[in-house]
Design an enzyme around this catalytic site. Structure first.
Site, short mmCIF file in Angstrom:
data_model
loop_
_atom_site.label_atom_id
_atom_site.label_comp_id
_atom_site.label_asym_id
_atom_site.label_seq_id
_atom_site.Cartn_x
_atom_site.Cartn_y
_atom_site.Cartn_z
CG HIS B 41 -56.79 -16.76 52.49
ND1 HIS B 41 -55.58 -16.59 53.10
CD2 HIS B 41 -56.58 -17.66 51.50
CE1 HIS B 41 -54.67 -17.37 52.51
NE2 HIS B 41 -55.26 -18.02 51.53
CE LYS B 105 -47.29 -24.48 62.17
NZ LYS B 105 -48.28 -25.40 62.75
#
Lengths: 285, 209
Positions: B41, B105
């Protein structure tokens, strides 16, 4: 005398067991949770159990995050390890990284450069202890980042009421939400110094049973009940089972301080332990 | 929650299909996914042209365990990492790269949910730690970029078949199951301590429940 060769064999075996062999007591506790849940919570618990069974039968990794390598080594009275223990464990981890295999997780904390071997820069970390037992004990704990990041320390005032500490712990559970893969084991360290409190909290997560102290056991039960009434549930999607267990360790502290540390251990609670005797006998626990 | 609806998704994902996914429903995903976590990212948002195309793609917050056999990589284990670590970077990544779905998650924050609503993107939660089972849905490695970040942080393009079960926990309308559970937990916490307040004033051994 425990030989270096035997010590290395046991260390390798512990690494492999910790990351591939689910613990029976954990499976049992998750199964009991599944019986109390329904809907998504129940579905996820069944999936956790199914996956752990696959790991056991196919010798697959329970979780892709095989953590950073942490060992606890304790020596009984009069026992000796006449070799470079840190060096031996470092070589075992390097070997296990290739052959188990483990994920290459260890990086420099600032440059983030990956050593590629899970060793170096103080890794694997080894906690040494001395006991009055007639055996040595070795535990391997792969510390994954999901649980690791959900660790907290607060220095309370010596006059802080117990209710304030309870509130802090429940607030931690709310903040952690589904991040540390509930239903987790919550370790709490109370007392000592700030570093001792955190070490106690981490140790508590793998203690496996409740402490003998009546007052502490009552607090463990009360906190477990409180956390499980928050409705966070498996993976944070709602439900009754958030903490599989709450474990507290305490230590004497300064009259002017009150450290409280909180540590989480995700639901598989991966760790493996062995006892070694001077005559070469080994027992895996 | 009631009875959960189960559906099969195939990449490339159609925007309308993604927008119609209901909160709490269960999906299995087939096709292609890109592993994309912390350092990827950071690098991707650092500027420059991406060597891979994320438009309409599914990203997976994971650091897989890979084994190299000769020239070929094999997936040893794959499973989600904690998505909340990507909260600060994800809204911009969704908008800039056109990401259609995120597998992870633990859920993501309100800013990310808002970006997902704008862009037509959903969050699919795996059962964390259930990698032995989830890995059966990972077929093969189609490509790898940025290996200098280390194996877990590199971008792996994986072929997947019925990867799941995945739960739609943030839909493309801005609804988040994580936010709902958090709000309810906060309310319950206040209730517990309000109920115990009298005890707290009178005794040092106050009960919280």
């Amino acid at each position: 005398m425990i030989t270096e060769e035997l010590f290395r064999q046991v260390a390798y075996e512990l690494i492999e067991r910790a990351v591939k062999q689910p613990r029976t007591e954990t499976m049992r506790a998750l199964g009991a949770c599944a019986g109390r849940e329904r809907g998504l919570a129940r579905m996820q618990l069944h999936e956790m159990l199914k996956s752990m069974k696959i790991a056991a039968s196919e010798q697959a990794l329970i979780c892709q995050d095989t953590g950073v390598p942490v060992f606890h080594v304790s020596l009984g009275r009069g026992m000796a390890l006449d070799f470079d223990v840190r060096q031996a464990l470092s070589e075992v981890v390097r070997d296990a990284t290739e052959r188990v295999p483990l994920r290459r997780n260890v990086v420099h904390p600032l440059s983030r450069k990956n050593s590629g071997t899970n060793t170096g820069m103080g890794m694997p970390h080894v906690f040494f202890d001395l006991t009055n037992d007639d055996f040595a004990e070795m535990t391997f704990v792969p510390r994954g980042c999901g649980s690791e990041n959900m660790s907290r320390l607060r220095m309370f005032m010596p006059t802080s009421p117990l209710a304030e500490i309870k509130r802090f712990i429940l607030e931690c559970a709310v903040e952690f939400a589904g991040n540390p893969c509930p239903p987790y084991t919550l370790g709490i360290g109370i007392g000592g110094t700030s570093d001792i409190a955190m070490a106690l909290a981490k140790k508590a997560t793998i203690r496996g049973r409740s402490s003998g102290d009546k007052r502490t056991v009552a607090l463990e039960r009360e906190l477990a009940k409180g956390i499980n009434s928050l409705g966070i549930g498996p993976m944070g999607l709602g439900g009754r089972c958030t903490a599989l267990a709450v474990r507290i360790e305490t230590a004497g502290t300064h009259t002017g301080t009150l450290p409280v540390a909180v540590a989480t251990q995700c639901y598989p609670n991966r760790h493996a332990k062995a006892r070694l005797w001077d005559n070469g006998k080994i027992a895996y626990l | 929650m009631g009875k959960s609806h189960i559906s099969e998704l195939h990449t490339p994902l159609d925007e309308d299909a993604v927008r119609s996914l209901a909160l709490g429903s269960i999906v299995y995903l087939s096709g292609e996914v890109f592993t994309f976590r912390d350092q990827a990212h950071k690098r991707a948002l650092g500027g420059g042209r991406l060597p891979f195309d994320l438009r309409g793609a599914v990203i997976f917050h994971t650091g897989p365990v890979m084994l190299k056999n000769g020239r070929n990589w094999k997936v040893v284990s794959v499973g989600a990492t904690t998505s909340s670590r990507m909260n600060a970077l994800e809204p911009e990544a969704i908008r800039r790269f056109g990401i259609r779905a995120i597998i992870g998650k633990g859920g993501m924050d309100a800013a990310t949910a808002a970006a997902m609503k704008d862009a037509g993107c959903v969050y699919l939660q795996t059962v964390g730690g259930a990698s032995a089972s989830l890995t059966k849905g990972a077929r093969k490695v189609l490509g790898v970029w940025w290996l200098d970040l280390g194996v877990p942080e590199a971008v792996w393009k994986l072929s997947v078949e019925r990867l799941g079960p995945l739960v739609v926990t943030i839909d493309a309308k801005g609804n988040s199951l994580h936010a709902k559970v958090e709000m309810s937990a906060k309310r319950r916490l206040e209730k517990i301590f309000k109920a115990a307040a009298n005890n707290i004033m009178c005794t040092s051994k106050a009960a919280i429940s």
